[in-house]
Enzyme design. Structure first.
Site, PDB file in Angstrom:
ATOM      1  N   LYS A  42       0.801  -1.194   0.000  1.00  0.00           N
ATOM      2  CA  LYS A  42       0.000   0.000   0.000  1.00  0.00           C
ATOM      3  C   LYS A  42       0.848   1.264   0.000  1.00  0.00           C
ATOM      4  O   LYS A  42       0.366   2.347  -0.289  1.00  0.00           O
ATOM      5  CB  LYS A  42      -0.892   0.030   1.270  1.00  0.00           C
ATOM      6  N   GLY A  43       2.087   1.109   0.398  1.00  0.00           N
ATOM      7  CA  GLY A  43       2.940   2.257   0.730  1.00  0.00           C
ATOM      8  C   GLY A  43       3.090   3.309  -0.348  1.00  0.00           C
ATOM      9  O   GLY A  43       3.303   4.484  -0.053  1.00  0.00           O
ATOM     10  N   GLU A  98       7.608   2.251  -6.256  1.00  0.00           N
ATOM     11  CA  GLU A  98       7.697   1.773  -4.867  1.00  0.00           C
ATOM     12  C   GLU A  98       7.886   2.966  -3.937  1.00  0.00           C
ATOM     13  O   GLU A  98       8.384   4.020  -4.349  1.00  0.00           O
ATOM     14  CB  GLU A  98       8.872   0.776  -4.786  1.00  0.00           C
ATOM     15  N   ASP A 102      14.617  -0.614   1.068  1.00  0.00           N
ATOM     16  CA  ASP A 102      15.319  -0.733   2.344  1.00  0.00           C
ATOM     17  C   ASP A 102      16.354  -1.850   2.193  1.00  0.00           C
ATOM     18  O   ASP A 102      17.443  -1.634   1.664  1.00  0.00           O
ATOM     19  CB  ASP A 102      14.267  -1.011   3.423  1.00  0.00           C
ATOM     20  N   PHE A 151      13.715   4.636  10.617  1.00  0.00           N
ATOM     21  CA  PHE A 151      12.410   4.204  10.133  1.00  0.00           C
ATOM     22  C   PHE A 151      11.512   5.419   9.954  1.00  0.00           C
ATOM     23  O   PHE A 151      11.392   6.251  10.846  1.00  0.00           O
ATOM     24  CB  PHE A 151      11.777   3.216  11.124  1.00  0.00           C
ATOM     25  N   ASP A 158       3.924   3.497   6.509  1.00  0.00           N
ATOM     26  CA  ASP A 158       3.264   3.197   7.775  1.00  0.00           C
ATOM     27  C   ASP A 158       4.200   2.604   8.813  1.00  0.00           C
ATOM     28  O   ASP A 158       5.281   2.102   8.505  1.00  0.00           O
ATOM     29  CB  ASP A 158       2.156   2.162   7.532  1.00  0.00           C
ATOM     30  N   ARG A 164      -0.126   6.583   7.489  1.00  0.00           N
ATOM     31  CA  ARG A 164      -0.023   6.653   6.030  1.00  0.00           C
ATOM     32  C   ARG A 164      -0.580   7.954   5.460  1.00  0.00           C
ATOM     33  O   ARG A 164      -0.185   8.400   4.393  1.00  0.00           O
ATOM     34  CB  ARG A 164      -0.794   5.494   5.380  1.00  0.00           C
TER      35      ARG A 164
END
Ligand code: IMP
Ligand code: MG
Length: 175
Positions: A42-43, A98, A102, A151, A158, A164
């Site tokens: 979903k990002g 995307e 990471d 992070f 999220d 989000r």
């Protein structure tokens, strides 16, 4: 345990500037061609929506949903496809969109899966490249912003499905 705290990292104006730059690069590279833009759910949903609106060349869109097992902030390297594309890729110019690279496991896995479907070309666009964390050799053709470690949340990203909807990107601390 202390509450997680949010430290501003990339404000919306800076994100917007890089989205426009990426769209200009993509529009120039694919001039005269129709692009199939694949959003990784979903990002990437907000980045995807802003990016495709700024691309000048004709586009069609589709989505995949991937999940990698692991803790909340670390990928395990085992990547599962939860939702597949609807459209065939054969002979098409395909661009994967995307949110963040990471460890690289997710994109390496997706790239190889999609390559098997024989697109005419296959490239990767990521909003954020977290360079300090890479475990496998995967490189994006189009990179918005870079960071080393930490992070982040907001603008689609999220932590445990939260944050989000924030318009800016923050470093999440105390987790
Ligand atoms: P990779 O497989 O380790 O490259 O992880 C990629 C996926 O993990 C991304 O698509 C994100 O969903 C998630 N991820 C990695 N880093 C972050 C972060 O800092 N914030 C939110 N999600 C992240
Ligand atoms: Mg993701």
């Amino acid at each position: 345990m202390p509450e997680p705290s949010l430290k501003p990292l990339f404000p919306r104006a800076e994100i917007e500037k890089h989205v426009q730059r990426l769209a200009a690069e993509i529009s120039r590279d694919y001039v005269g061609r129709e692009l199939l833009v694949v959003g990784v759910l979903k990002g990437s949903f907000l980045f995807f929506a802003d990016l495709v609106r700024a691309i000048a060349t004709p586009v069609v869109i589709d989505f995949v949903r991937l999940a990698s097992y692991g803790s909340d902030t670390r990928s395990s390297g085992i990547v599962e496809m939860r939702l597949d594309l609807e459209l065939p890729l054969q002979g098409r110019d395909v661009l994967i969109v995307e949110d963040i690279i990471d460890s690289g496991y997710t994109l390496e896995n997706l790239y190889h899966r999609l390559q098997l479907r024989q697109p005419r070309s296959l490239r990767i666009c990521t909003l954020i490249d977290k360079r300090g964390e890479r475990q496998v050799d995967v490189q994006a053709d189009y990179v918005g912003l870079t960071m080393d470690e930490g992070f982040i949340v907001g603008y689609g990203l999220d932590y445990d499905e939260r944050y989000r909807n924030l318009p800016d990107i923050y470093l999440l601390e105390n987790v």
